[in-house]
Scaffold this motif. Sequence first.
Motif, PDB file in Angstrom:
ATOM      1  N   TYR A   1       0.829  -1.199   0.000  1.00 52.58           N
ATOM      2  CA  TYR A   1       0.000   0.000   0.000  1.00 52.58           C
ATOM      3  C   TYR A   1       0.871   1.259   0.000  1.00 52.58           C
ATOM      4  O   TYR A   1       1.698   1.471   0.883  1.00 52.58           O
ATOM      5  CB  TYR A   1      -0.920   0.024   1.230  1.00 52.58           C
ATOM      6  N   GLY A   2       0.680   2.088  -1.015  1.00 52.71           N
ATOM      7  CA  GLY A   2       1.405   3.352  -1.105  1.00 52.71           C
ATOM      8  C   GLY A   2       2.878   3.212  -1.415  1.00 52.71           C
ATOM      9  O   GLY A   2       3.610   4.208  -1.380  1.00 52.71           O
TER      10      GLY A   2
ATOM     11  N   LYS B   1      -1.276  11.472   0.682  1.00 53.32           N
ATOM     12  CA  LYS B   1      -0.596  10.213   0.382  1.00 53.32           C
ATOM     13  C   LYS B   1       0.923  10.370   0.423  1.00 53.32           C
ATOM     14  O   LYS B   1       1.644   9.381   0.473  1.00 53.32           O
ATOM     15  CB  LYS B   1      -1.032   9.680  -0.978  1.00 53.32           C
TER      16      LYS B   1
ATOM     17  N   LEU C   1       3.006   8.607   2.950  1.00 49.28           N
ATOM     18  CA  LEU C   1       3.384   7.202   2.810  1.00 49.28           C
ATOM     19  C   LEU C   1       4.822   7.046   2.337  1.00 49.28           C
ATOM     20  O   LEU C   1       5.343   5.921   2.294  1.00 49.28           O
ATOM     21  CB  LEU C   1       2.434   6.495   1.838  1.00 49.28           C
TER      22      LEU C   1
ATOM     23  N   GLU D   1      -0.335   1.131  10.606  1.00 54.52           N
ATOM     24  CA  GLU D   1      -0.696   2.361   9.890  1.00 54.52           C
ATOM     25  C   GLU D   1       0.140   3.536  10.384  1.00 54.52           C
ATOM     26  O   GLU D   1       0.644   4.338   9.585  1.00 54.52           O
ATOM     27  CB  GLU D   1      -2.181   2.658  10.079  1.00 54.52           C
TER      28      GLU D   1
ATOM     29  N   LEU E   1       3.679   3.461   9.048  1.00 48.94           N
ATOM     30  CA  LEU E   1       3.824   3.712   7.612  1.00 48.94           C
ATOM     31  C   LEU E   1       3.466   5.134   7.215  1.00 48.94           C
ATOM     32  O   LEU E   1       3.737   5.548   6.087  1.00 48.94           O
ATOM     33  CB  LEU E   1       2.955   2.735   6.818  1.00 48.94           C
ATOM     34  N   THR E   2       2.851   5.891   8.129  1.00 49.89           N
ATOM     35  CA  THR E   2       2.400   7.235   7.757  1.00 49.89           C
ATOM     36  C   THR E   2       3.077   8.285   8.640  1.00 49.89           C
ATOM     37  O   THR E   2       4.200   8.682   8.393  1.00 49.89           O
ATOM     38  CB  THR E   2       0.861   7.326   7.860  1.00 49.89           C
TER      39      THR E   2
ATOM     40  N   ARG F   1       6.566   7.336  10.102  1.00 45.64           N
ATOM     41  CA  ARG F   1       7.380   6.536   9.178  1.00 45.64           C
ATOM     42  C   ARG F   1       8.866   6.807   9.320  1.00 45.64           C
ATOM     43  O   ARG F   1       9.700   5.937   9.046  1.00 45.64           O
ATOM     44  CB  ARG F   1       6.935   6.818   7.739  1.00 45.64           C
TER      45      ARG F   1
END
Length: 509
Positions: free
Chosen positions: A37-38, A51, A54, A409, A412-413, A416
Amino acid sequence: MRAGQSLPYLSLKRMPRVLTLALFLIVLGVGTFTRFYGLTIGWDHPQNDEKSLLYRPFHLDEAVQGRKLGKLLDEGVYQYNPKDLHGPGLIYSTLPLALLRGERSGASLTDFTLRAVPALYGVALLGLLWWWRKELGLGALLGSGLLFALSPIMVFYSRYYIMEIPMVFWVTVAMMAAWRYLKSPGYGWAILFGVAGGLTHATKETGAISFFTMAVAAVSVLLSHRQRVATAGLHWRHLGASVGCGLFVSMLCFSVLFQEPQAIVESIRTYFLYFERAEGSGHEKPWDYYFKLLAFNRQPEGGPFWTEGLTLFFGAVGLIVAFTPAVKTFGECLFWRWIAVYTILTAGIYSIIPYKTPWSMLCWVFTLMLLAGLGLAFLLSIRRPYHIIPSLTLLLFGVGLANLGEQTENSLTRFRADRRNPFVYAHSPAKLIDLVRNVHDMAAVHPQGKEMKIAICDKDVGWPLPWYFRAFPNLGLARTLPSDPEVLRAQDVIIISPDYDAALMEIIG
């Protein structure tokens, strides 16, 4: 039904194979989603799009490996450096994808191509569980699969261009081949074990620790099952074929098809260097570092709580069950005890070694997740009184999985590249990308474009910046300021560490 007996819905024999496969494919889909994802989002993604959160800047290690791959594409040369303690396996694994995507030079390589490789290894590692479905049983298969699919540490490093996940993959292939060989001795499984061993060595030399603990665990468990060994049909010729194939594959990789034979010797010498590095080299941690990282973690700077306690709890239950008669209900006790002893020994060795990085524990956390699947299956099988324990187990596991998903989540966001994420280790801050954007914006309006001259002066030569500026042919790297001031005055862009700020001002005014 008594405690320890499998419920009908936890038995592969009673479950239609199509439904079992469908459930496993759902788990595999979840693992694939979390890893990809991303992942196509690049550093140049519009910042006004959320986004862009990401994208994680390259770690030093990722950038170094990327530049090595770029040199291989540009010059057709790969030179093994034993001080890196890394083999060429990851780089070789990336070549097919790079060529398939039309990236035939270092400048054309993309972040996605590099990071997609460990992500693919991560998905393949999850897929390997299907090969062990009979040994695991439905409960352990799905339980351990979900843990691996959503685990923040496993997902985070499956999107990291380093050797750990590929190494765990090949170690697992070797373990599966060894188990299959014990069940049905023959040259096929012996050779597969050797090839997997050779590829493990070519990926990361520290994989030898896993093979050592794998062997010790096998011997210790088989000592209590001597009759099994006596009737297994094991043969020394199979061992010879396995070792021979493993050595051949390893030498083939390190020597680049025997073009660099000295690299074979260097791949052995690296272990002597590793003994020195294992003392710490700036990465010294206490023996309980890994367990604290998994159990409950919140950084001094604040941020969210991080925990892989779900794996630790169910893994501890699985470890206990593996050494009780109840384990026979969930598969062969020999299998589960081998996995258990391997996990204990590997975790013990990595804990004793002063040198510690968070990704180093993946090789035993993965097998701990298998044991967690066993622990889950056992607790779900305790039906008395009134199904209370299975109900509480499902509730705990469900809530725990939701929490793992939330942590993943976050990793990853927003966190990160944040120090408040315990898996962010010696990492460049997210703001580094602002510098990268500025330099590329300068090149867009500079008369010479990407031909402009850039100097990076830093004791660590500014990694990972050389990766981001790989398309600039006039990029200069130095660990100190050049002694000739005219060299600096001739540069269009100068990037320095704060240590050189005053000295630079004296030179250029």
